[in-house]
Design a protein around this motif. Structure first.
Motif, PDB file in Angstrom:
ATOM      1  N   LEU A   1       0.919  -1.100   0.067  1.00 44.46           N
ATOM      2  CA  LEU A   1      -0.169  -0.039   0.072  1.00 44.46           C
ATOM      3  C   LEU A   1       0.969   1.161  -0.127  1.00 44.46           C
ATOM      4  N   HIS A   2       0.765   1.904  -1.013  1.00 42.16           N
ATOM      5  CA  HIS A   2       1.645   3.344  -1.130  1.00 42.16           C
ATOM      6  C   HIS A   2       0.789   4.670  -0.944  1.00 42.16           C
ATOM      7  N   GLY A   3       0.598   5.457  -0.343  1.00 42.18           N
ATOM      8  CA  GLY A   3      -0.209   6.527  -0.182  1.00 42.18           C
ATOM      9  C   GLY A   3      -0.593   6.886   1.188  1.00 42.18           C
ATOM     10  N   ALA A   4      -1.681   7.777   1.441  1.00 40.46           N
ATOM     11  CA  ALA A   4      -2.082   8.301   2.822  1.00 40.46           C
ATOM     12  C   ALA A   4      -2.584   7.065   3.593  1.00 40.46           C
ATOM     13  N   ALA A   5      -2.252   6.991   4.745  1.00 40.19           N
ATOM     14  CA  ALA A   5      -2.699   5.984   5.556  1.00 40.19           C
ATOM     15  C   ALA A   5      -3.688   6.759   6.617  1.00 40.19           C
ATOM     16  N   GLY A   6      -4.638   6.280   7.169  1.00 44.12           N
ATOM     17  CA  GLY A   6      -5.587   6.882   8.050  1.00 44.12           C
ATOM     18  C   GLY A   6      -5.337   6.365   9.382  1.00 44.12           C
ATOM     19  N   VAL A   7      -5.840   6.973  10.289  1.00 43.43           N
ATOM     20  CA  VAL A   7      -5.769   6.395  11.623  1.00 43.43           C
ATOM     21  C   VAL A   7      -6.353   5.144  11.911  1.00 43.43           C
TER      22      VAL A   7
ATOM     23  N   PRO B   1       2.824  10.560   3.286  1.00 46.18           N
ATOM     24  CA  PRO B   1       2.305   9.257   2.524  1.00 46.18           C
ATOM     25  C   PRO B   1       3.366   8.080   3.213  1.00 46.18           C
ATOM     26  N   MET B   2       2.812   7.090   3.040  1.00 44.25           N
ATOM     27  CA  MET B   2       3.707   5.927   3.761  1.00 44.25           C
ATOM     28  C   MET B   2       3.622   4.715   2.828  1.00 44.25           C
ATOM     29  N   LEU B   3       4.466   3.742   2.801  1.00 44.90           N
ATOM     30  CA  LEU B   3       4.608   2.630   2.249  1.00 44.90           C
ATOM     31  C   LEU B   3       4.196   1.428   3.249  1.00 44.90           C
ATOM     32  N   THR B   4       3.314   0.604   3.076  1.00 43.54           N
ATOM     33  CA  THR B   4       2.984  -0.415   4.237  1.00 43.54           C
ATOM     34  C   THR B   4       2.869  -1.585   3.283  1.00 43.54           C
ATOM     35  N   ILE B   5       3.740  -2.567   3.839  1.00 45.28           N
ATOM     36  CA  ILE B   5       3.796  -4.080   3.121  1.00 45.28           C
ATOM     37  C   ILE B   5       2.912  -4.960   3.974  1.00 45.28           C
ATOM     38  N   TYR B   6       2.003  -5.681   3.458  1.00 44.50           N
ATOM     39  CA  TYR B   6       1.417  -6.836   4.592  1.00 44.50           C
ATOM     40  C   TYR B   6       1.794  -8.265   3.856  1.00 44.50           C
ATOM     41  N   ALA B   7       2.194  -9.275   4.510  1.00 39.63           N
ATOM     42  CA  ALA B   7       2.501 -10.576   4.057  1.00 39.63           C
ATOM     43  C   ALA B   7       2.041 -11.624   4.905  1.00 39.63           C
ATOM     44  N   GLU B   8       1.727 -12.755   4.088  1.00 37.64           N
ATOM     45  CA  GLU B   8       1.322 -13.896   4.787  1.00 37.64           C
ATOM     46  C   GLU B   8       2.476 -14.572   5.824  1.00 37.64           C
ATOM     47  N   PRO B   9       2.112 -14.607   7.121  1.00 35.17           N
ATOM     48  CA  PRO B   9       3.364 -15.288   7.762  1.00 35.17           C
ATOM     49  C   PRO B   9       3.551 -16.658   7.485  1.00 35.17           C
ATOM     50  N   GLN B  10       2.651 -17.407   6.794  1.00 40.90           N
ATOM     51  CA  GLN B  10       3.013 -18.887   6.486  1.00 40.90           C
ATOM     52  C   GLN B  10       3.757 -18.971   5.551  1.00 40.90           C
ATOM     53  N   ARG B  11       3.879 -17.869   4.472  1.00 39.45           N
ATOM     54  CA  ARG B  11       4.773 -17.960   3.162  1.00 39.45           C
ATOM     55  C   ARG B  11       5.833 -17.015   3.517  1.00 39.45           C
ATOM     56  N   LEU B  12       5.692 -15.980   4.022  1.00 33.95           N
ATOM     57  CA  LEU B  12       7.011 -14.952   4.108  1.00 33.95           C
ATOM     58  C   LEU B  12       6.991 -14.591   5.755  1.00 33.95           C
ATOM     59  N   PRO B  13       8.191 -14.929   6.077  1.00 34.98           N
ATOM     60  CA  PRO B  13       8.542 -14.536   7.402  1.00 34.98           C
ATOM     61  C   PRO B  13       8.698 -12.929   7.365  1.00 34.98           C
TER      62      PRO B  13
END
Length: 233
Positions: free
Chosen positions: A19-25, A74-86
């Motif tokens: 996710l690249h852009g503005a992050a809400g609270v 603006p922020m960069l946020t990465i989400y990853a599935e834990p059983q696939r990517l540590p």
């Protein structure tokens, strides 16, 4: 108070999202994905495990309670599935990217490629793979734990022990997480909230919305419609 929604671009892959852009609270929440937050501008403020952090980079491991309190840039946020990517793979993928504070554009193409190149973890037990495949096959309707156990050649008690020990979640919560992923994807691809909720097996849109609020700390109707989506094969 800053708005409770995300704005920008979401790059969506099978086992990660950027996710690249503005992050809400957000309200305090805990989700199954690992999460790495990065700002190359002003620091953001987040709460993690009850402690407040003002930072330009923060790693939130799977199932750790956290909240975004302020995000002025603006922020960069990465989400990853834990059983696939540590969680360490998210940090490794940033090697070679613009360092925090450099005020240079982050190459989303480069970051996506770096994440795709990270080694994937194999599931520790082939029965888990069969169980997860059965869960995904049933998501649009009722997911019977008995059917999942049968597909994995396990008893119900063995299935629960295996999920809790190896995936960190009981069967019911893992099913809920995968329903949420499917519904979010549907909305991002243009479906209505109600259609996406039903397609992912939620009883109704309200059930999906409550789950979104619980696991991501934001309202689905306010947080997803401002995003431009790019699918990553």
């Amino acid at each position: 108070m800053p708005p409770e929604h995300w704005q920008g671009t979401l790059w969506l892959a099978a086992d990660f999202a950027i996710l690249h852009g503005a992050a809400g609270v957000t309200a305090t929440h805990a989700h199954y994905a690992h999460q790495l937050m990065l700002s190359t501008g002003a620091p953001f403020t987040a709460e993690l495990d009850g402690s407040v952090h003002t930072a330009q980079r923060l790693l939130v491991a799977s199932l750790r309670p956290h909240a975004i309190l302020t995000a002025p840039a603006p922020m960069l946020t990465i989400y990853a599935e834990p059983q696939r990517l540590p969680a360490s793979a998210l940090l490794a993928a940033l090697d070679g990217m613009a360092p925090p504070g450099a005020h240079s554009p982050v190459s989303l193409d480069g970051l996506a490629s770096a994440l795709l190149a990270q080694p994937r973890q194999a599931l520790p037990d082939p029965r888990l793979q069969r169980a997860l495949e059965q869960v995904d096959a049933l998501l649009s309707g009722k997911v019977s734990a008995a059917a999942v156990a049968e597909a994995a050649h396990l008893s119900l008690s063995q299935l629960e022990r295996l999920f809790s020990a190896k995936l960190g979640l009981p069967v019911r919560q893992l099913v809920l997480w995968r329903r949420l992923r499917l519904a979010i994807r549907g909305i991002l691809l243009g479906n209505t909230l109600t259609h996406a909720a039903h397609g992912a097996g939620f009883a109704d849109a309200a059930h999906f919305s409550r789950t979104m609020r619980s696991l991501f700390g934001v309202r689905a109707d306010r947080s997803l419609r401002q995003l431009t989506v790019k699918l990553i094969d």
